[in-house]
Design a protein around this motif. Structure first.
Motif, short mmCIF file in Angstrom:
data_model
loop_
_atom_site.label_atom_id
_atom_site.label_comp_id
_atom_site.label_asym_id
_atom_site.label_seq_id
_atom_site.Cartn_x
_atom_site.Cartn_y
_atom_site.Cartn_z
N ALA A 68 43.03 108.67 115.58
CA ALA A 68 44.40 109.11 115.22
C ALA A 68 45.30 107.89 114.94
O ALA A 68 46.10 107.89 114.00
CB ALA A 68 44.99 109.95 116.35
N HIS A 69 45.13 106.86 115.74
CA HIS A 69 45.97 105.66 115.54
C HIS A 69 45.62 105.00 114.21
O HIS A 69 46.50 104.60 113.43
CB HIS A 69 45.76 104.69 116.70
N LEU A 70 44.33 104.93 113.91
CA LEU A 70 43.91 104.30 112.64
C LEU A 70 44.38 105.15 111.45
O LEU A 70 44.79 104.62 110.41
CB LEU A 70 42.39 104.11 112.62
N GLU A 71 44.40 106.47 111.63
CA GLU A 71 44.91 107.35 110.55
C GLU A 71 46.43 107.10 110.36
O GLU A 71 46.92 107.01 109.23
CB GLU A 71 44.64 108.81 110.89
N ALA A 72 47.12 106.92 111.47
CA ALA A 72 48.57 106.64 111.36
C ALA A 72 48.80 105.33 110.61
O ALA A 72 49.72 105.20 109.81
CB ALA A 72 49.19 106.57 112.76
N ARG A 73 47.94 104.37 110.87
CA ARG A 73 48.08 103.07 110.18
C ARG A 73 47.75 103.20 108.69
O ARG A 73 48.38 102.60 107.83
CB ARG A 73 47.20 102.01 110.85
N ARG A 74 46.74 104.04 108.36
CA ARG A 74 46.43 104.27 106.93
C ARG A 74 47.64 104.92 106.26
O ARG A 74 48.06 104.55 105.16
CB ARG A 74 45.18 105.14 106.79
N TRP A 75 48.28 105.85 106.99
CA TRP A 75 49.47 106.53 106.44
C TRP A 75 50.58 105.51 106.21
O TRP A 75 51.24 105.48 105.17
CB TRP A 75 49.93 107.62 107.42
N LEU A 76 50.79 104.61 107.18
CA LEU A 76 51.84 103.58 107.08
C LEU A 76 51.57 102.69 105.87
O LEU A 76 52.49 102.38 105.09
CB LEU A 76 51.89 102.74 108.36
N LYS A 77 50.32 102.29 105.70
CA LYS A 77 49.98 101.43 104.56
C LYS A 77 50.38 102.11 103.25
O LYS A 77 50.94 101.47 102.35
CB LYS A 77 48.47 101.14 104.54
N LYS A 78 50.16 103.42 103.17
CA LYS A 78 50.52 104.16 101.95
C LYS A 78 52.03 104.12 101.72
O LYS A 78 52.51 103.87 100.62
CB LYS A 78 50.07 105.64 102.10
N GLN A 79 52.79 104.33 102.81
CA GLN A 79 54.27 104.32 102.66
C GLN A 79 54.74 102.94 102.23
O GLN A 79 55.66 102.80 101.43
CB GLN A 79 54.95 104.69 103.99
N ILE A 80 54.10 101.90 102.76
CA ILE A 80 54.51 100.52 102.39
C ILE A 80 54.25 100.30 100.90
O ILE A 80 55.09 99.77 100.17
CB ILE A 80 53.76 99.49 103.26
N ALA A 81 53.09 100.78 100.44
CA ALA A 81 52.74 100.63 99.01
C ALA A 81 53.73 101.43 98.16
O ALA A 81 54.28 100.93 97.17
CB ALA A 81 51.32 101.11 98.78
N GLN A 82 54.03 102.66 98.61
CA GLN A 82 54.95 103.50 97.82
C GLN A 82 56.36 102.90 97.77
O GLN A 82 57.12 103.13 96.85
CB GLN A 82 55.02 104.92 98.40
N ALA A 83 56.67 102.11 98.79
CA ALA A 83 58.00 101.45 98.79
C ALA A 83 57.97 100.15 97.99
O ALA A 83 58.95 99.42 97.95
CB ALA A 83 58.42 101.18 100.25
N HIS A 84 56.82 99.87 97.39
CA HIS A 84 56.63 98.63 96.60
C HIS A 84 56.96 97.39 97.43
O HIS A 84 57.62 96.45 96.97
CB HIS A 84 57.50 98.66 95.33
N LEU A 85 56.53 97.46 98.69
CA LEU A 85 56.65 96.29 99.56
C LEU A 85 55.26 95.69 99.70
O LEU A 85 54.26 96.39 99.61
CB LEU A 85 57.19 96.71 100.94
#
Ligand code: HGY
Ligand code: MN
Ligand code: MN
Length: 414
Positions: A41-58
């Motif tokens: 679950a924690h690793l899935e949360a981190r995959r989700w975070l990585k997606k948000q970071i990419a979508q924010a163009h950071l």
């Protein structure tokens, strides 16, 4: 804070949709989360975070300890970074605010500043630290980043080494990679963390924001009470060397001791492991997870001495031997006055009431304070509940905290 900044606010809808999406990952039926560090679950949360970071163009950077950094180059090319962060891992069956609120507020702050196209005197980073909650090694990610973590810490995790090794390989981390994550303090401009108070002082004092003065020191010790395995049916009770009796007497005694002699400190027996752990065998050994906290080192020293004397008395009473193995000793840390000042100015600019208060919970800010000026912003916890699914903070309070983080970061960074 110059005029243009003072009207800046976070995007509440985006912040809320991030928060609600994340709370579903590892979400529990009672509305909490179960996301122990490096669990699926924690690793899935981190995959989700990585997606948000990419979508924010950071830009994203993941260091050897698995700390996930979103980077905003709003300062000079090789400038220092002001880190804003917290953690996505949770205690077992914990709450959905403890950690994620700070990580998502940090991400939101970088998004607002990027959208405004602001150029500042430092760069900004939003960080999700690994294993803040001591699933294996407390504050592992932030202690790795500051260089405080030693190989010994990794070789003595609070769970079995096998479980730790399995978790590391699941996450693609290695012990040497973790130890290599130490960062040059000269690259860090400072650290700010938004967090729920996890207590009820803000509610009781009807204050919007808590500005942290000191974060308590925390010591974790394994105690072992050693008796003799015997038949639970044929051995008279008064002739037993029953390790469970020693552990139980110790646990009851330390509650009274701390309430009487260290009223503003705490002690916790969080786990007991019995051996051979059978209905029909008098326990030969009981391993006790002891943790105690205080806001000064000499108080911790006096507590440790008194607690161990108590262990000796409990062992003697039941004819037992006892041993102690130190696990962790985290020193109390004062937050930085300059950072506190920036938080105060942010509260005043946002017309939010505030109060200075200490933190009875440990935080990554405790590690980060060793390499730069650090500060923490608290928002109210309904009922003071935390580390349980009952954890709750009103959404307006979450947004107040995120706006204070935004303004304090701008004050420190421009
Ligand atoms: O235990 C603590 O105080 C923190 O939540 N890790
Ligand atoms: Mn916690
Ligand atoms: Mn936390």
């Amino acid at each position: 804070m110059n005029k243009t900044f003072s009207t800046l606010r976070i995007n509440q809808d985006r912040f809320r949709s991030h928060f609600e999406a994340l709370a579903k990952i590892g979400g529990t039926a009672e509305g909490g989360v179960h996301r122990p560090a490096l669990s699926e679950a924690h690793l899935e949360a981190r995959r989700w975070l990585k997606k948000q970071i990419a979508q924010a163009h950071l830009e994203i950077k993941i260091d050897g300890a698995g700390n996930h950094h979103a980077l905003l180059g709003c300062g000079p090319q090789d400038g220092t970074g002001l880190l804003l962060g917290s953690h996505l891992d949770s205690v077992p069956n914990g709450g959905r605010f403890d950690g994620p609120l700070g990580v998502l507020a940090a991400l939101e702050v970088l998004q607002v500043i990027k959208e405004q196209g602001l150029s500042l005197k430092v760069n900004l980073e939003a960080v999700d630290f690994t294993d803040e909650e001591d699933c294996f090694v407390s504050y592992m990610g932030s202690r790795a980043l500051t260089g405080d973590l030693k190989r010994h810490d990794l070789q003595n995790p609070s769970k079995s080494r096998d479980l730790f090794q399995q978790a590391l390989s699941r996450a693609g981390l290695t012990e040497s990679g973790i130890l290599a994550a130490a960062r040059d303090p000269k690259t860090v401009a400072g650290y700010l963390e938004l967090h729920i108070e996890q207590g009820n002082r803000l509610i009781e004092q009807r204050k919007d924001i808590g500005i942290v003065t000191t974060i308590v020191g925390i010591r974790s010790r394994w105690l072992k009470f050693l008796g003799r395995a015997d038949h639970a049916g044929t051995t008279p009770v008064n002739r037993r060397r029953d390790a469970a009796q020693g552990a139980a007497a110790f646990t009851l005694a330390v509650r009274d001791l701390v309430m009487k002699d260290f009223p503003d400190s705490v002690v916790n027996v969080g786990n007991m492991e019995f051996a051979p752990a059978a209905f029909n065998v008098v326990p030969e050994a009981v391993k006790v997870a002891l943790q105690f906290r205080a806001d000064e080192n000499n108080k911790l020293d006096r507590m440790e001495k008194a607690l161990l004397e108590e262990a000796g008395r409990a062992a003697q009473r039941f004819g037992l031997r006892w041993e102690m193995a130190p696990l962790e000793s985290i020193a109390p840390v004062d937050m930085n006055p300059k950072v506190q000042e920036a938080i105060i100015r942010a509260c005043e600019n946002l017309n939010l009431s505030y109060v200075m208060l200490s933190s009875g919970a440990g935080h990554d800010a405790q590690s980060m304070a060793s390499i730069g000026p650090a500060g923490m912003i608290f928002v109210p916890s309904a009922g003071g509940f935390s580390h349980s699914p009952r954890e709750f903070t009103e959404w307006q309070d979450c947004c107040n905290g995120a706006n204070v983080l935004l303004h304090a970061a701008l004050t420190l960074a421009h």
